[in-house]
Design a protein around this motif. Sequence first.
Motif, PDB file in Angstrom:
ATOM      1  N   LYS A   1       8.138  -3.845  -7.682  1.00  0.00           N
ATOM      2  CA  LYS A   1       9.037  -2.744  -8.554  1.00  0.00           C
ATOM      3  C   LYS A   1       7.904  -1.910  -9.328  1.00  0.00           C
ATOM      4  O   LYS A   1       6.773  -2.123  -9.374  1.00  0.00           O
ATOM      5  CB  LYS A   1       9.405  -4.185  -9.783  1.00  0.00           C
ATOM      6  N   GLY A   2       8.866  -1.189  -8.978  1.00  0.00           N
ATOM      7  CA  GLY A   2       7.636   0.409 -10.151  1.00  0.00           C
ATOM      8  C   GLY A   2       7.824   1.530  -7.740  1.00  0.00           C
ATOM      9  O   GLY A   2       6.946   2.246  -8.481  1.00  0.00           O
TER      10      GLY A   2
ATOM     11  N   LYS B   1      11.136   6.317  -3.426  1.00  0.00           N
ATOM     12  CA  LYS B   1      10.552   6.629  -2.218  1.00  0.00           C
ATOM     13  C   LYS B   1       9.570   6.859  -1.548  1.00  0.00           C
ATOM     14  O   LYS B   1       9.711   6.212  -0.091  1.00  0.00           O
ATOM     15  CB  LYS B   1      11.681   7.691  -1.835  1.00  0.00           C
ATOM     16  N   THR B   2       8.735   7.587  -1.665  1.00  0.00           N
ATOM     17  CA  THR B   2       7.661   7.914  -1.025  1.00  0.00           C
ATOM     18  C   THR B   2       6.066   7.620  -1.276  1.00  0.00           C
ATOM     19  O   THR B   2       5.279   7.242  -0.619  1.00  0.00           O
ATOM     20  CB  THR B   2       7.066   9.645  -1.252  1.00  0.00           C
ATOM     21  N   ARG B   3       6.351   6.149  -2.395  1.00  0.00           N
ATOM     22  CA  ARG B   3       5.426   4.964  -3.449  1.00  0.00           C
ATOM     23  C   ARG B   3       5.245   3.897  -2.741  1.00  0.00           C
ATOM     24  O   ARG B   3       5.966   3.833  -3.736  1.00  0.00           O
ATOM     25  CB  ARG B   3       4.631   5.978  -3.806  1.00  0.00           C
ATOM     26  N   LYS B   4       4.643   3.028  -2.321  1.00  0.00           N
ATOM     27  CA  LYS B   4       5.466   1.572  -1.740  1.00  0.00           C
ATOM     28  C   LYS B   4       3.866   1.024  -2.867  1.00  0.00           C
ATOM     29  O   LYS B   4       2.658   0.851  -2.321  1.00  0.00           O
ATOM     30  CB  LYS B   4       5.689   1.273  -0.688  1.00  0.00           C
TER      31      LYS B   4
ATOM     32  N   VAL C   1      -7.937 -17.429  -3.952  1.00  0.00           N
ATOM     33  CA  VAL C   1      -8.990 -16.000  -3.705  1.00  0.00           C
ATOM     34  C   VAL C   1      -8.908 -15.288  -3.962  1.00  0.00           C
ATOM     35  O   VAL C   1     -10.084 -14.746  -4.964  1.00  0.00           O
ATOM     36  CB  VAL C   1      -9.394 -16.363  -2.079  1.00  0.00           C
ATOM     37  N   ALA C   2      -7.769 -14.689  -4.241  1.00  0.00           N
ATOM     38  CA  ALA C   2      -7.922 -13.341  -4.464  1.00  0.00           C
ATOM     39  C   ALA C   2      -6.192 -12.950  -4.294  1.00  0.00           C
ATOM     40  O   ALA C   2      -5.451 -13.676  -3.674  1.00  0.00           O
ATOM     41  CB  ALA C   2      -7.829 -12.480  -3.955  1.00  0.00           C
ATOM     42  N   ARG C   3      -6.119 -11.900  -5.890  1.00  0.00           N
ATOM     43  CA  ARG C   3      -4.471 -11.528  -5.523  1.00  0.00           C
ATOM     44  C   ARG C   3      -4.532  -9.893  -5.676  1.00  0.00           C
ATOM     45  O   ARG C   3      -5.651  -9.433  -6.187  1.00  0.00           O
ATOM     46  CB  ARG C   3      -4.037 -11.334  -7.319  1.00  0.00           C
ATOM     47  N   VAL C   4      -4.279  -9.181  -4.280  1.00  0.00           N
ATOM     48  CA  VAL C   4      -4.535  -8.221  -3.816  1.00  0.00           C
ATOM     49  C   VAL C   4      -3.694  -7.165  -3.609  1.00  0.00           C
ATOM     50  O   VAL C   4      -1.939  -7.466  -3.373  1.00  0.00           O
ATOM     51  CB  VAL C   4      -4.537  -8.603  -2.620  1.00  0.00           C
ATOM     52  N   LYS C   5      -3.515  -5.809  -4.304  1.00  0.00           N
ATOM     53  CA  LYS C   5      -2.303  -5.077  -4.842  1.00  0.00           C
ATOM     54  C   LYS C   5      -2.569  -4.048  -3.527  1.00  0.00           C
ATOM     55  O   LYS C   5      -4.936  -3.588  -3.035  1.00  0.00           O
ATOM     56  CB  LYS C   5      -2.842  -4.476  -6.241  1.00  0.00           C
ATOM     57  N   VAL C   6      -1.606  -3.698  -2.798  1.00  0.00           N
ATOM     58  CA  VAL C   6      -2.355  -2.176  -1.666  1.00  0.00           C
ATOM     59  C   VAL C   6      -0.795  -1.141  -2.613  1.00  0.00           C
ATOM     60  O   VAL C   6      -0.276  -1.694  -2.446  1.00  0.00           O
ATOM     61  CB  VAL C   6      -1.654  -2.799  -0.502  1.00  0.00           C
ATOM     62  N   VAL C   7      -1.567  -0.226  -2.025  1.00  0.00           N
ATOM     63  CA  VAL C   7      -0.697   1.637  -2.668  1.00  0.00           C
ATOM     64  C   VAL C   7      -0.802   1.888  -1.259  1.00  0.00           C
ATOM     65  O   VAL C   7      -1.592   2.217  -0.464  1.00  0.00           O
ATOM     66  CB  VAL C   7      -1.665   2.580  -4.100  1.00  0.00           C
ATOM     67  N   ALA C   8       0.562   2.160  -0.795  1.00  0.00           N
ATOM     68  CA  ALA C   8       0.908   3.170   0.375  1.00  0.00           C
ATOM     69  C   ALA C   8       1.472   4.420  -0.211  1.00  0.00           C
ATOM     70  O   ALA C   8       2.472   4.380  -0.765  1.00  0.00           O
ATOM     71  CB  ALA C   8       1.675   2.324   1.661  1.00  0.00           C
ATOM     72  N   GLN C   9       1.034   6.008   1.036  1.00  0.00           N
ATOM     73  CA  GLN C   9       1.853   6.592   0.492  1.00  0.00           C
ATOM     74  C   GLN C   9       3.193   6.892   1.409  1.00  0.00           C
ATOM     75  O   GLN C   9       2.683   7.116   3.293  1.00  0.00           O
ATOM     76  CB  GLN C   9       0.858   8.005   1.014  1.00  0.00           C
ATOM     77  N   TYR C  10       4.566   6.701   1.727  1.00  0.00           N
ATOM     78  CA  TYR C  10       5.207   6.630   2.860  1.00  0.00           C
ATOM     79  C   TYR C  10       5.917   7.397   2.762  1.00  0.00           C
ATOM     80  O   TYR C  10       6.993   8.433   2.448  1.00  0.00           O
ATOM     81  CB  TYR C  10       6.567   5.616   2.390  1.00  0.00           C
TER      82      TYR C  10
END
Length: 143
Positions: free
Chosen positions: A75-76, A79-82, A96-105
């Motif tokens: 959520k959040g 269209k171009t930011r995943k 071990v960890a909670r990982v976040k990834v930000v991708a430019q689609y």
Amino acid sequence: MKIFCRARGDDAGAATDEAAGSHWSVVKFVGHDADGRYIPTRQGNSAFGWVHFSGPHNIHSSKVIKVAVSEHPEKGSTKTRKLYGAVLYDRLGIIVARVKVVAQYHWETANHKYKLADHDDKIGVITAYCQGVKKCPDALNHV
């Protein structure tokens, strides 16, 4: 090839990265999300990509990124930011960890500084990090 590091917010280093022959657009590896989107991780530079997050955030395993982006965008996302997230466990089932990834689609970065010649291609992973800590634990790279 020399790799130059610079502090965040120091735009003078951008020209140095380019002059050094940095190939920010080289794809290191690819993941696909649960909706079938192609999400590359590019070499990048101090602004985004593998160079941007691997050292500062201590993520050195492509598997970590591939696992996170294999999910549906959170959520959040736009269209171009995943936005992607994953909880990674060790073999004993301990988090071990909670990982976040930000991708430019999209074929260019949000700030329009980096563009791909092929407008059907995607910039991909901008950054990745572990929630709640400055650096991910070393164990993350062995999951």
